[in-house]
Scaffold this active site. Structure first.
Site, PDB file in Angstrom:
ATOM      1  N   ASP A  99      60.072  18.115  81.080  1.00  0.00           N
ATOM      2  CA  ASP A  99      59.374  17.349  80.052  1.00  0.00           C
ATOM      3  C   ASP A  99      59.459  15.944  80.415  1.00  0.00           C
ATOM      4  O   ASP A  99      60.655  15.427  80.289  1.00  0.00           O
ATOM      5  CB  ASP A  99      59.604  17.757  78.445  1.00  0.00           C
ATOM      6  CG  ASP A  99      58.188  17.586  77.756  1.00  0.00           C
ATOM      7  OD1 ASP A  99      57.497  16.741  77.777  1.00  0.00           O
ATOM      8  OD2 ASP A  99      58.213  18.690  77.191  1.00  0.00           O
ATOM      9  N   ASP A 201      54.271  14.020  78.738  1.00  0.00           N
ATOM     10  CA  ASP A 201      54.098  13.969  77.142  1.00  0.00           C
ATOM     11  C   ASP A 201      52.794  13.002  76.842  1.00  0.00           C
ATOM     12  O   ASP A 201      52.956  12.131  77.558  1.00  0.00           O
ATOM     13  CB  ASP A 201      55.603  13.715  76.465  1.00  0.00           C
ATOM     14  CG  ASP A 201      55.262  13.806  75.154  1.00  0.00           C
ATOM     15  OD1 ASP A 201      55.019  14.918  74.427  1.00  0.00           O
ATOM     16  OD2 ASP A 201      55.482  12.653  74.133  1.00  0.00           O
ATOM     17  N   GLU A 265      49.935  16.521  79.110  1.00  0.00           N
ATOM     18  CA  GLU A 265      49.760  16.826  77.873  1.00  0.00           C
ATOM     19  C   GLU A 265      48.321  16.165  77.188  1.00  0.00           C
ATOM     20  O   GLU A 265      48.582  14.912  77.355  1.00  0.00           O
ATOM     21  CB  GLU A 265      50.540  16.771  76.847  1.00  0.00           C
ATOM     22  CG  GLU A 265      50.254  17.230  75.491  1.00  0.00           C
ATOM     23  CD  GLU A 265      51.225  16.584  74.335  1.00  0.00           C
ATOM     24  OE1 GLU A 265      51.210  17.428  73.350  1.00  0.00           O
ATOM     25  OE2 GLU A 265      51.783  15.684  74.504  1.00  0.00           O
ATOM     26  N   HIS A 326      55.093  24.323  71.102  1.00  0.00           N
ATOM     27  CA  HIS A 326      55.889  23.886  69.917  1.00  0.00           C
ATOM     28  C   HIS A 326      55.295  22.949  69.097  1.00  0.00           C
ATOM     29  O   HIS A 326      55.733  22.681  68.076  1.00  0.00           O
ATOM     30  CB  HIS A 326      57.158  23.009  70.763  1.00  0.00           C
ATOM     31  CG  HIS A 326      56.698  21.898  71.387  1.00  0.00           C
ATOM     32  ND1 HIS A 326      55.911  21.935  72.472  1.00  0.00           N
ATOM     33  CD2 HIS A 326      57.145  20.527  70.947  1.00  0.00           C
ATOM     34  CE1 HIS A 326      55.668  20.660  72.843  1.00  0.00           C
ATOM     35  NE2 HIS A 326      56.551  19.919  71.876  1.00  0.00           N
ATOM     36  N   ASP A 327      53.932  22.634  69.116  1.00  0.00           N
ATOM     37  CA  ASP A 327      53.102  21.807  68.288  1.00  0.00           C
ATOM     38  C   ASP A 327      52.256  22.506  67.452  1.00  0.00           C
ATOM     39  O   ASP A 327      51.799  21.880  66.459  1.00  0.00           O
ATOM     40  CB  ASP A 327      52.624  20.628  69.031  1.00  0.00           C
ATOM     41  CG  ASP A 327      53.705  19.939  69.652  1.00  0.00           C
ATOM     42  OD1 ASP A 327      54.652  19.481  69.075  1.00  0.00           O
ATOM     43  OD2 ASP A 327      53.038  18.999  70.884  1.00  0.00           O
TER      44      ASP A 327
END
Ligand code: GLC
Length: 525
Positions: A99, A201, A265, A326-327
Site C-alpha cells: 500500500d 491510497d 484507490e 477494510h473501509d
C-alpha cells in the site's frame, strides 16, 4: 488481443496486516504471521497479496499515517521480515503488492516536523500551509473526510496546514516537484526490493485547487446521517484534471521495473474511474472499481452495471471488480450468508481482476464493537453513524479455539462469535463450506482462460436471475446467479454440462433460491 500478465489473469487477496496472523503474541498481526500463512494463500489459489500499510507509523489511522516511507513498523517486524516474506511469496508463485500512501504522511514524519518548525523551513513547502482567512479562522470551507475542518492551526507559526483526513495526517504538497521526486524514490526503494506493485491510497485526492476555492454545498447531504465531509461536494479537493499527470508519473516509475502493477484507490463515479486508465493506458493498470460494494443486490441492477462498466472501459483497459475492503461493511453482512455464495461466484467469474478481502472466503461478518472498545478514528470522530471500520477489521479466524489461531495474546479487536462455524480449519473439513466454494472457483478460473480473460456478455436478467456468458475461442461458460431466496426460472435456458453449482453438481432445471450455477455450453458446430 490482451497480453498475458499476472495482474490480468490473477486474483488479488487483501490482507489487513493487524488482523491476519500474529506470530509474536502481542495481539496484533505481523509480517511473520503473514509469511506463515502464505502456503494457505497459495493453496487457496490466489495470485497476489496486497498488504495494507506496514510502514513506521504512530498508528493514528492504523498505518495510513506513515512516518517513514522506507521502513517497517516494529509492530509488524523489520525490513528483513519483509524481505523474507517477499522471498517466500515469490517461491510460492505469489506476488506482493504494498500500500502506498502518497496524499498525506504522519504528523510525526521528519518532513512534517521540519515543515512546521518555521515558516522559513526548507520543508515548509512540502506540506500545504495557508494564512488564516481575512476575518480569522480556516482559509476555506474544505472538510476532513474524518469530520471537521480540513485545516489545523499551528500556533507557533500562525498558519493552518491542510489535512483531508486526520489532523495527524497532514497532506503533502504534490505541486512541489521535490516532494514528487521523494515519493517516486520511495516507490523505487520497494520495487528494487522485489515488491510487485502498489495499491495507491486515495490517488484521486493528491492535488487540490491551486486557488483554494470553497467547495460547493451538496444538496443531497443528510445532516446527522452522512459523514460531515459530505456537506460539500469535493469539487476542489478531488479528481482534478492535473491528477492524471501524477498518476502517469507513478506508472512510469512502476514501469521502470518488469511486470509490476499500479492500482489506484478511487471512490468516484463510473465515468471518472475509467479516466484513471490514463491517456494511451499510461495511468493506473487497475483503477479500483468499487461499484459492486455500494450496488443494490439486484440481478437487473448488477447486469446493467456490468454492461455500463464494460462499455465505459477504454480500448485495451483491463477491468477489475471488488466486493469488500477494510473501509466497507463486510460482504456477508451486506448480502447475507446465502447470497455471499452467489457473490463469490459473481466476483470470480466476471471479466477482470477480482480483489478478495481476507476472511470473506470463510464468510466473516462485521463484529459489533462496544463503544468503549472502538479503535477507528472515523467512528470516534463521528460516532453512531455506522461509519466506523473496526467491525470489518476483526481478526482472521484460523481455528475454532481460544484466540481463533490468530493470536496467543489478547487480540487488538474482538474476535466475535460464531467462530465454531466461521473459521478456516472447520471449513477445510467441509466440502459444503464457503471456503471450498472459493477454492473450487479459483481452480476453475485458473483452468479455463474463458473465465479469466474471456469476453463477457450479459445474456439476460429477470428481477431475480442474472445470466452472462464468458467466451474464449471454442470455450463458452454460462453463469446464472439467483439473487433471491426463492427458486426462479432463468431468463435464458441453461444448456450444457453443470461444472459448478452452489447447490451441488446435480443441479438441473430452474435455479433454486440463492443458487449460482456455471454451465459449460456445448462446443459450437
Ligand atoms: C484510504 C484507506 C483508508 C484510510 C484513508 C486515509 O481510503 O483505504 O483506510 O483511512 O485512505 O489514508
Amino acid at each position: 488481443m490482451t497480453e498475458r500478465v499476472w495482474w490480468r489473469d490473477g486474483v488479488v487477496y487483501q490482507v489487513y496486516p493487524r488482523s491476519f496472523a500474529d506470530a509474536n503474541g502481542d495481539g496484533i498481526g505481523d509480517l511473520e504471521g503473514i509469511r506463515g500463512k502464505l502456503p494457505y494463500l497459495a493453496g487457496l489459489g490466489v495470485d497476489a497479496v496486497w498488504i495494507s500499510p506496514v510502514f513506521p507509523s504512530p498508528m493514528a489511522d492504523f498505518g495510513y499515517d506513515v512516518s517513514d516511507y522506507r521502513g517497517i513498523d516494529p509492530l509488524f517486524g523489520d525490513i528483513d521480515a519483509m524481505d523474507a516474506l517477499l522471498a517466500d511469496a515469490h517461491a510460492l508463485g505469489l506476488r506482493v503488492i504494498l500500500d502506498f500512501v502518497p496524499n498525506h504522511s504522519s504528523d510525526e514524519h521528519p518532513w512534517f516536523r521540519e515543515s512546521r518548525r518555521s515558516r522559513d523551513s526548507a520543508f515548509r513547502d512540502w506540506y500545504i500551509w495557508r494564512d488564516p482567512a481575512p476575518g480569522g479562522g480556516p482559509p476555506n470551507n474544505w472538510l476532513s473526510n474524518f469530520g471537521g475542518s480540513a485545516w489545523a492551526f499551528d500556533e507557533a507559526t500562525g498558519q493552518y496546514y491542510l489535512h483531508l483526513f486526520l489532523d495527524r495526517q497532514p497532506d503533502l504538497n504534490w505541486r512541489n516537484p521535490v516532494v514528487r521526486e521523494a515519493m517516486y524514490d520511495a516507490m523505487r526503494f520497494w520495487l528494487r526490493r522485489g515488491v510487485d506493485g502498489f495499491r495507491v491510497d486515495v490517488i484521486y485526492h493528491v492535488l487540490k485547487d491551486a486557488a483554494f476555492r470553497d467547495n460547493p454545498p451538496n444538496p443531497a447531504y443528510r445532516e446527522g446521517v452522512d459523514a460531515t465531509a459530505n456537506r460539500f461536494l469535493p469539487t476542489h479537493i478531488a479528481d482534478l484534471p492535473e491528477t492524471q499527470g501524477i498518476v502517469a508519473a507513478m506508472r512510469a516509475v512502476v514501469d521502470e521495473f518488469p511486470e509490476r502493477v499500479l492500482i489506484g484507490e478511487l471512490y468516484l463515479p463510473l465515468e471518472r474511474i475509467v479516466a484513471y486508465y490514463g491517456e494511451d493506458l499510461k495511468g493506473a493498470n487497475l483503477p479500483f472499481n468499487f461499484l459492486l460494494i455500494g450496488a443494490p443486490w439486484d440481478a437487473s441492477f448488477i447486469g446493467g452495471l456490468i454492461e455500463r462498466y464494460e462499455a465505459a472501459l477504454p480500448k485495451g483497459g483491463w477491468p477489475n471488480w471488488v466486493l469488500g475492503n477494510h473501509d466497507k461493511p463486510r460482504l456477508a453482512t451486506r448480502v447475507g450468508d446465502a447470497q455471499a455464495r452467489v457473490a463469490a461466484v459473481l466476483l470470480l467469474t466476471l471479466r477482470g481482476t477480482p480483489t478478495m478481502y481476507y476472511g470473506d472466503e470463510i464468510g466473516m461478518r462485521d463484529i459489533a464493537i462496544p463503544a468503549a472498545d472502538v479503535r477507528d478514528p472515523f467512528e470516534r470522530n463521528e460516532p453512531g453513524k455506522g461509519l466506523g471500520r473496526d467491525p470489518q477489521r476483526t481478526p482472521m479466524r484460523w481455528f475454532p479455539r481460544e484466540g481463533a489461531g490468530f493470536t496467543r495474546g489478547i487480540p487488538w479487536l474482538p474476535i466475535g462469535g460464531d467462530v465454531a462455524a466461521i473459521n478456516v480449519e472447520s471449513q477445510e473439513g467441509d466440502p459444503g463450506s464457503l471456503l471450498w466454494l472459493y477454492r473450487q472457483l479459483l481452480v476453475l478460473r485458473r483452468a479455463h482462460p474463458a473465465l479469466s480473460h474471456g469476453a463477457v456478455q450479459v445474456l439476460g436478467c429477470s428481477h431475480a436471475v442474472l445470466v452472462y456468458a464468458r467466451t474464449e475461442g471454442d470455450e463458452r461458460f454460462i453463469v446464472a446467479l439467483n439473487f433471491t431466496h426463492a427458486a426462479a426460472e432463468p431468463p435464458v435456458p441453461l444448456v450444457g454440462e453443470v461444472v459448478l453449482s452452489t447447490h451441488g453438481a446435480g443441479a438441473r432445471g430452474p435455479l433454486e433460491g440463492d443458487e449460482a450455477r456455471i454451465v459449460r455450453a456445448p462446443a459450437a458446430g
